[in-house]
Design an enzyme around this catalytic site. Sequence first.
Site, PDB file in Angstrom:
ATOM      1  N   ARG A 102      17.003  27.921  -5.264  1.00 27.66           N
ATOM      2  CA  ARG A 102      17.450  27.713  -6.643  1.00 27.66           C
ATOM      3  C   ARG A 102      16.554  26.777  -7.457  1.00 27.66           C
ATOM      4  O   ARG A 102      16.181  27.097  -8.591  1.00 27.66           O
ATOM      5  CB  ARG A 102      18.886  27.146  -6.665  1.00 27.66           C
ATOM      6  CG  ARG A 102      19.942  28.173  -6.422  1.00 27.66           C
ATOM      7  CD  ARG A 102      21.088  27.566  -5.665  1.00 27.66           C
ATOM      8  NE  ARG A 102      20.659  27.340  -4.307  1.00 27.66           N
ATOM      9  CZ  ARG A 102      20.795  28.259  -3.331  1.00 27.66           C
ATOM     10  NH1 ARG A 102      21.405  29.364  -3.577  1.00 27.66           N
ATOM     11  NH2 ARG A 102      20.341  28.021  -2.112  1.00 27.66           N
ATOM     12  N   THR A 103      16.255  25.624  -6.910  1.00 30.75           N
ATOM     13  CA  THR A 103      15.581  24.609  -7.729  1.00 30.75           C
ATOM     14  C   THR A 103      14.194  25.088  -8.152  1.00 30.75           C
ATOM     15  O   THR A 103      13.836  25.032  -9.332  1.00 30.75           O
ATOM     16  CB  THR A 103      15.493  23.275  -6.961  1.00 30.75           C
ATOM     17  OG1 THR A 103      16.781  22.982  -6.433  1.00 30.75           O
ATOM     18  CG2 THR A 103      15.044  22.152  -7.868  1.00 30.75           C
ATOM     19  N   LYS A 123      -4.561  19.953   6.189  1.00 31.19           N
ATOM     20  CA  LYS A 123      -5.803  19.334   6.691  1.00 31.19           C
ATOM     21  C   LYS A 123      -5.705  17.815   6.711  1.00 31.19           C
ATOM     22  O   LYS A 123      -6.668  17.137   7.043  1.00 31.19           O
ATOM     23  CB  LYS A 123      -6.979  19.738   5.788  1.00 31.19           C
ATOM     24  CG  LYS A 123      -7.211  21.228   5.680  1.00 31.19           C
ATOM     25  CD  LYS A 123      -8.320  21.498   4.661  1.00 31.19           C
ATOM     26  CE  LYS A 123      -8.227  22.889   4.068  1.00 31.19           C
ATOM     27  NZ  LYS A 123      -8.995  23.016   2.825  1.00 31.19           N
ATOM     28  N   ARG A 133       9.443  18.521  -4.796  1.00 30.59           N
ATOM     29  CA  ARG A 133      10.459  18.345  -3.745  1.00 30.59           C
ATOM     30  C   ARG A 133       9.737  17.923  -2.474  1.00 30.59           C
ATOM     31  O   ARG A 133       8.757  18.543  -2.072  1.00 30.59           O
ATOM     32  CB  ARG A 133      11.240  19.628  -3.489  1.00 30.59           C
ATOM     33  CG  ARG A 133      12.149  19.502  -2.272  1.00 30.59           C
ATOM     34  CD  ARG A 133      13.108  20.631  -2.116  1.00 30.59           C
ATOM     35  NE  ARG A 133      14.150  20.587  -3.122  1.00 30.59           N
ATOM     36  CZ  ARG A 133      15.219  21.375  -3.109  1.00 30.59           C
ATOM     37  NH1 ARG A 133      15.382  22.263  -2.151  1.00 30.59           N
ATOM     38  NH2 ARG A 133      16.133  21.272  -4.053  1.00 30.59           N
ATOM     39  N   HIS A 182      18.752  14.002  -6.259  1.00 25.15           N
ATOM     40  CA  HIS A 182      18.409  15.315  -6.817  1.00 25.15           C
ATOM     41  C   HIS A 182      18.904  15.295  -8.269  1.00 25.15           C
ATOM     42  O   HIS A 182      19.913  15.919  -8.607  1.00 25.15           O
ATOM     43  CB  HIS A 182      19.110  16.397  -5.990  1.00 25.15           C
ATOM     44  CG  HIS A 182      18.606  17.790  -6.198  1.00 25.15           C
ATOM     45  ND1 HIS A 182      17.794  18.158  -7.254  1.00 25.15           N
ATOM     46  CD2 HIS A 182      18.833  18.924  -5.487  1.00 25.15           C
ATOM     47  CE1 HIS A 182      17.537  19.452  -7.163  1.00 25.15           C
ATOM     48  NE2 HIS A 182      18.149  19.936  -6.103  1.00 25.15           N
TER      49      HIS A 182
HETATM   50  N1   CP Z   1      20.890  23.216  -4.973  1.00 25.20           N
HETATM   51  C1   CP Z   1      19.645  23.283  -4.451  1.00 25.20           C
HETATM   52  O1   CP Z   1      18.895  22.308  -4.464  1.00 25.20           O
HETATM   53  O2   CP Z   1      19.316  24.502  -3.927  1.00 25.20           O
HETATM   54  P1   CP Z   1      17.907  24.863  -3.291  1.00 25.20           P
HETATM   55  O3   CP Z   1      17.740  23.995  -2.067  1.00 25.20           O
HETATM   56  O4   CP Z   1      17.990  26.324  -2.969  1.00 25.20           O
HETATM   57  O5   CP Z   1      16.846  24.538  -4.302  1.00 25.20           O
END
Ligand code: CP
Length: 304
Positions: free
Chosen positions: A55-56, A84, A105, A133
């Site tokens: 999603r993110t 590397k 991320r 998050h």
């Molecule tokens: N909610 C969320 O962070 O989903 P993903 O891990 O799929 O990005």
Amino acid sequence: MNFKGRDVISIEDFSREEIDYILKNSESMESIALKGSKILEGKILATMFFEPSTRTRLSFEAAMLKLGGSTIGFADADITSVRKGENLSDTIRTIENYADIIALRHPLEGSAKLAAEFSRVPILNAGSGADEHPTQAFMDLYTIKKEKGKIDGLKIALVGDLRYGRTVHSLAYALSLYNIELYLISPESLRMRKEVFRSIKDRISIIQDENLEKVIPQIDVLYITRIQKERFPDPTEYYKMKGVYKIDLNTLKTGKNDLIILHPLPRIDEISSEVDYTPQAKYFQQVWNGIVVRMALLSLVLAT
Ligand code: CP
């Protein structure tokens, strides 16, 4: 209100007025998301994902494309020069040359903050280990506001893995700026992180419990998370916690008719699939809201 060039590292860096402004701006993105625009034409978003995501990453990319911008990036650091031995700061100092903004991320807590210290372009924290998050929290708040018409005055339960779940940390910080009652429902060993609890406890009324059934009749919003298997140092501890909470049709019978159920997804076994077809289930609407909120953030931070 000016967000131009601003990093989005922690939701704690935002005031209530700023959050409300972002939610209002997200509302205005609903129609733009349907028809598209050229607001960010010529701008490039880099998505750097060192951990799995559906999603993110894809919603950041879709948001950028809907605003007329372009995207580059990777979803697997193993196919980059990290393999590397290149470190995060060098990777950031490289990618800032290719993009106007970076969504990052990373499994390490503090990674987004570190990246922002090195980067000339804004960093959007798309998940920093078990820590935070923040863009998920903006979409969670937006979903609550859209579905309930308000945030103030609600009784909101965060349920599940409150220790390792980064979405509930950011959401708890944000909710503490509103006039709500917060229920923190988890097994003893997965209670809300101490630093989050300490930071919010004087701002709102908090009820901590292990028993979900007991609180269901009272609440307006039930936000459940999966148990974060990948964060447990000892897998046997995960298997002890797996399946500890499960929402099914029987659970809903004891709740208010207008209770809403949210989940950041992915779901494992916390919500039975039969719940998906009830009016209470809002977790797939939440996914759409992720697009409009991320469109708002991109357009505000990259304001031309
Ligand atoms: N909610 C969320 O962070 O989903 P993903 O891990 O799929 O990005």
